[in-house]
Each structure stands twice: as C-alpha cells, then as structure tokens.
Enzyme design. Structure first.
Site, PDB file in Angstrom:
ATOM      1  N   GLU A   1     -31.264  73.188  58.472  1.00  0.00           N
ATOM      2  CA  GLU A   1     -31.472  74.613  58.957  1.00  0.00           C
ATOM      3  C   GLU A   1     -32.401  75.596  60.000  1.00  0.00           C
ATOM      4  O   GLU A   1     -32.454  76.134  60.589  1.00  0.00           O
ATOM      5  CB  GLU A   1     -30.945  75.742  58.045  1.00  0.00           C
ATOM      6  CG  GLU A   1     -29.966  75.288  56.546  1.00  0.00           C
ATOM      7  CD  GLU A   1     -29.883  76.047  55.204  1.00  0.00           C
ATOM      8  OE1 GLU A   1     -29.908  77.224  55.539  1.00  0.00           O
ATOM      9  OE2 GLU A   1     -30.464  76.127  54.579  1.00  0.00           O
TER      10      GLU A   1
ATOM     11  N   GLY B   1     -29.814  84.722  56.120  1.00  0.00           N
ATOM     12  CA  GLY B   1     -29.380  84.523  57.436  1.00  0.00           C
ATOM     13  C   GLY B   1     -30.297  86.401  58.128  1.00  0.00           C
ATOM     14  O   GLY B   1     -29.764  87.238  57.490  1.00  0.00           O
TER      15      GLY B   1
ATOM     16  N   GLU C   1     -24.571  81.856  44.185  1.00  0.00           N
ATOM     17  CA  GLU C   1     -25.862  81.703  44.275  1.00  0.00           C
ATOM     18  C   GLU C   1     -26.395  82.949  44.914  1.00  0.00           C
ATOM     19  O   GLU C   1     -25.531  83.988  45.040  1.00  0.00           O
ATOM     20  CB  GLU C   1     -25.854  80.724  45.453  1.00  0.00           C
ATOM     21  CG  GLU C   1     -25.185  80.423  46.528  1.00  0.00           C
ATOM     22  CD  GLU C   1     -25.802  79.651  47.827  1.00  0.00           C
ATOM     23  OE1 GLU C   1     -26.877  78.570  47.574  1.00  0.00           O
ATOM     24  OE2 GLU C   1     -25.026  79.435  48.355  1.00  0.00           O
TER      25      GLU C   1
ATOM     26  N   ASP D   1     -23.968  86.063  46.479  1.00  0.00           N
ATOM     27  CA  ASP D   1     -22.695  85.410  46.733  1.00  0.00           C
ATOM     28  C   ASP D   1     -21.727  85.356  45.535  1.00  0.00           C
ATOM     29  O   ASP D   1     -22.233  84.889  44.645  1.00  0.00           O
ATOM     30  CB  ASP D   1     -22.467  84.048  47.019  1.00  0.00           C
ATOM     31  CG  ASP D   1     -23.306  84.484  48.846  1.00  0.00           C
ATOM     32  OD1 ASP D   1     -23.314  85.492  49.642  1.00  0.00           O
ATOM     33  OD2 ASP D   1     -23.851  83.206  49.183  1.00  0.00           O
TER      34      ASP D   1
ATOM     35  N   ASN E   1     -29.466  84.231  47.686  1.00  0.00           N
ATOM     36  CA  ASN E   1     -30.149  83.648  48.739  1.00  0.00           C
ATOM     37  C   ASN E   1     -31.290  84.076  49.307  1.00  0.00           C
ATOM     38  O   ASN E   1     -31.303  85.931  49.126  1.00  0.00           O
ATOM     39  CB  ASN E   1     -29.584  83.605  50.404  1.00  0.00           C
ATOM     40  CG  ASN E   1     -28.141  82.797  50.681  1.00  0.00           C
ATOM     41  OD1 ASN E   1     -28.483  81.762  50.399  1.00  0.00           O
ATOM     42  ND2 ASN E   1     -27.020  83.128  50.236  1.00  0.00           N
TER      43      ASN E   1
ATOM     44  N   TYR F   1     -21.881  80.819  61.265  1.00  0.00           N
ATOM     45  CA  TYR F   1     -22.490  81.322  61.744  1.00  0.00           C
ATOM     46  C   TYR F   1     -20.958  81.516  63.271  1.00  0.00           C
ATOM     47  O   TYR F   1     -21.814  81.199  64.331  1.00  0.00           O
ATOM     48  CB  TYR F   1     -23.535  79.968  62.613  1.00  0.00           C
ATOM     49  CG  TYR F   1     -23.877  79.771  61.449  1.00  0.00           C
ATOM     50  CD1 TYR F   1     -24.950  81.382  60.810  1.00  0.00           C
ATOM     51  CD2 TYR F   1     -24.390  78.908  60.295  1.00  0.00           C
ATOM     52  CE1 TYR F   1     -25.907  80.689  59.630  1.00  0.00           C
ATOM     53  CE2 TYR F   1     -25.359  78.007  59.478  1.00  0.00           C
ATOM     54  CZ  TYR F   1     -25.484  79.877  59.008  1.00  0.00           C
ATOM     55  OH  TYR F   1     -26.710  79.043  58.287  1.00  0.00           O
TER      56      TYR F   1
ATOM     57  N   ARG G   1     -30.038  88.051  49.043  1.00  0.00           N
ATOM     58  CA  ARG G   1     -27.928  88.133  48.779  1.00  0.00           C
ATOM     59  C   ARG G   1     -27.045  87.384  47.801  1.00  0.00           C
ATOM     60  O   ARG G   1     -27.846  86.462  47.466  1.00  0.00           O
ATOM     61  CB  ARG G   1     -27.927  87.809  50.101  1.00  0.00           C
ATOM     62  CG  ARG G   1     -26.480  88.455  51.373  1.00  0.00           C
ATOM     63  CD  ARG G   1     -25.830  87.527  51.827  1.00  0.00           C
ATOM     64  NE  ARG G   1     -25.425  86.263  51.557  1.00  0.00           N
ATOM     65  CZ  ARG G   1     -25.571  85.319  52.558  1.00  0.00           C
ATOM     66  NH1 ARG G   1     -26.714  84.912  53.222  1.00  0.00           N
ATOM     67  NH2 ARG G   1     -25.073  83.891  52.582  1.00  0.00           N
TER      68      ARG G   1
ATOM     69  N   SER H   1     -26.666  77.088  53.196  1.00  0.00           N
ATOM     70  CA  SER H   1     -25.831  76.682  53.895  1.00  0.00           C
ATOM     71  C   SER H   1     -25.075  75.741  54.094  1.00  0.00           C
ATOM     72  O   SER H   1     -23.821  75.268  55.040  1.00  0.00           O
ATOM     73  CB  SER H   1     -26.051  76.562  55.458  1.00  0.00           C
ATOM     74  OG  SER H   1     -27.031  77.934  55.489  1.00  0.00           O
TER      75      SER H   1
END
Length: 324
Positions: free
Chosen positions: A21, A285, A279, A266, A281, A225, A264, A156
């Site tokens: 990443e 991002g 998961e 999910d 984060n 992205y 964050r 990612s």
C-alpha cells in the site's frame, strides 16, 4: 510541549514504507499535508519512511507531532508506532497494541467476540500450507460456499479471493499465503456491505455509515480507489434499528481494540438486520475521497478540520500517557 494554538506545531507526515500500500500511503500523505496547511499549520513536511535517512531526518526536524499516513505492514501494524514511542514523539491514531491487534484479523476476531460483536465463522491456517483435496472439502463442509480466503494480517484486499468451489481453495491459500505467514478462511456473509467510521479518543463517536456499492464480488483494491461517488452511499440505506446497532458495534470495536483518534470498521448487514464485522482499519484511507473523510464531510467536518482534529487528539493522548 504546550502550545496555545495547535497550528503552531511542526508536523511530520509519515508516508510510503515498503508494503503493498505504499502508493496509497503517499497519496494519503499528500492529501493530509495539503489539508493541514489549509488548516493553518505553517510547517508540514512529508517524510518517506523507506528512505535510508528517515530516522535522522525525523530527529533533526525536531517535530512536535507525527501524522501517520501509512497503511499495511510496518505502518498500520504497530511497527512505526513502536519507533515513535521510543523516540517520545506524539503521533496520530492508535498505539502499538491496538494497531497490532487490529491488523491481526484472527486476534481481532477474538477481541470482537469478547465484546459481543458478531463475527464470521472461520479457520486460521499456516500461509505455507499445501491444502489437499480432503482438507478443502472439510473446509467447505465446515464453512459452506462461497468462502473468502485472505491474509491474516494485511490490508486493502491484497491477496483476497472469493472461492465458489472446493477445488479453488488450494490456489487461493497460496495467493493469500504470499502476503503473510497466516491465512484466514472465512464463511461468506451475504447482505449489505457497510463501513462505519469512528472518531475520538476517550469519548469516540460514530460518523454517518457508508453503504458500499461495488458491482464486484467484493470491495477489492481496484474498487476502493475508484472515485467515491461511484461506490459510496451516505447515509447507508438501512432500517433505523440496524443503522444504530452498526454504529454502536463500531464504537464497541474501537473501544475493545483500544483505538484512538480514528478507526473504520467494515460490516455485512444480513437480511435479518444483524451487522457482522469483517475488520477494523486503525489507519483508514486518508485522501479527500476516502471513506472516512467522505463520511466526516457528510457530518459537517471538512477535511482540513478533520486532519487538525487528529493532531489535537494525538497531542491529547500523548499528554495523558506522559502524566501517568
């Protein structure tokens, strides 16, 4: 260090590194640097962690705070956080333990379970394991089809496969194993895919939920992205009870892992309204069109203000740790 105006602080935005990443990290760093300058910070430097003289630059710069804009291995797994702890430099987002736990998916799942957060059923196996036909069939019998095969510690969606037949499992494990030492094989949860940002330290709160609409098998690195307007629906189209429950579970995950600043989480919301966590984060991002900034903007927090808040929370957390 005390400054009456946080924008007087000199900021090192840490970026790059060696993970898959790297390019996304550089994009996040560039966006965050611009935002911090727009917020009034007069000295903001981007430092590439992969450069040989990174540490000497960090020391020579005498920075007041580091803004960690790294993702994946060495940036989101507690590594860079450990270095900054040793150097006694305040930094944004979660500390060593929360970062490491959030990155290790199986460890995170144990923490989620202890906090009463629903998780998918799964099996953790060595990344170099050769999966036989018999073992593949046993996994299907235990977890059903389709399955997700993913690295146990990566971000990612690198190395992730959606498996629809037993004879695909061996190759999927090899693909995931190339990204790390452990592989997680999980049952596929069907439903509405959402992402729930959380911001804050001691009193974290959930931001508006993003519904992720992909048209793909899953939210992979290509989709992530692309322009946000193609895939983000804010607020998510969920019944009120499911919406509130998902926000509550995201805050619970943030607290259980020990996150600070931002996270964050999910989820997949099943047909019966139950959110199942995939998961968390710990460094989401951070380009202007990324999920968390997109949600914050809907909540009335523009990107420069958001980045300034992260610096404030970093200094607040450091002050609390120093006082202990």
């Amino acid at each position: 260090m005390e400054k009456t105006d946080v924008t007087q602080c000199s900021v090192a935005v840490l970026a790059g590194g060696w993970s898959d990443e790297r390019e996304i990290s550089l994009a996040s760093a560039s966006a965050c640097s611009r935002a911090l300058q727009e917020a009034g910070f007069s000295r903001v430097d981007i430092l590439d962690v992969a450069e040989k003289d990174f540490v000497s630059k960090l020391v020579a710069g005498d920075y007041d705070v580091c803004f960690v804009a790294m993702h994946g291995r060495y940036g989101e797994d507690g590594s860079i956080q450990g270095l900054l702890e040793i150097m006694h430099i305040p930094y944004t987002f979660s500390g060593v333990l929360a970062s490491a736990a959030g990155t290790e998916k199986e460890v995170a799942k144990m923490i989620y379970r202890s906090a009463g957060i629903p998780v998918p059923e799964g099996v953790d196996i060595p990344g170099d394991q050769e999966v036989s036909d018999e073992q593949a069939n046993e996994l299907v019998q235990k977890l059903g089809l389709p399955l997700f095969v993913k690295p146990a510690a990566n971000g990612s969606s690198y190395g992730v496969s959606r498996v629809t037949a037993a004879d695909q499992i061996a190759d999927a494990v090899k693909k995931a194993g190339a990204e790390g030492d452990r592989v997680l094989v999980e049952s596929c949860i069907e439903g509405t895919e959402i992402s729930v940002p959380v911001i804050g330290n001691d009193a974290p709160r959930a931001l508006p939920i993003i519904e992720v609409v992909t048209g793909a098998d899953f939210y992979d690195s290509t989709v992530k992205y692309e322009p946000s307007e193609l895939h983000h629906v804010i607020p998510a189209r969920l019944p009120e009870e499911s919406y509130k429950r998902a926000q509550g579970l995201a805050v619970a995950a943030h607290k259980a892992l020990g996150c600070r600043g931002a996270s964050r989480s999910d989820f997949i919301v099943k047909a019966d309204g139950t959110p199942v966590i995939l998961e968390t984060n710990t460094i989401p991002g951070m380009t202007e069109s990324s999920l968390l900034p997109d949600s914050a903007r809907r909540d009335g927090i523009e990107f420069p203000q958001l980045c300034k808040m992260f610096v404030e929370w970093a200094l607040e957390a450091y002050a609390e740790r120093s006082a202990e």
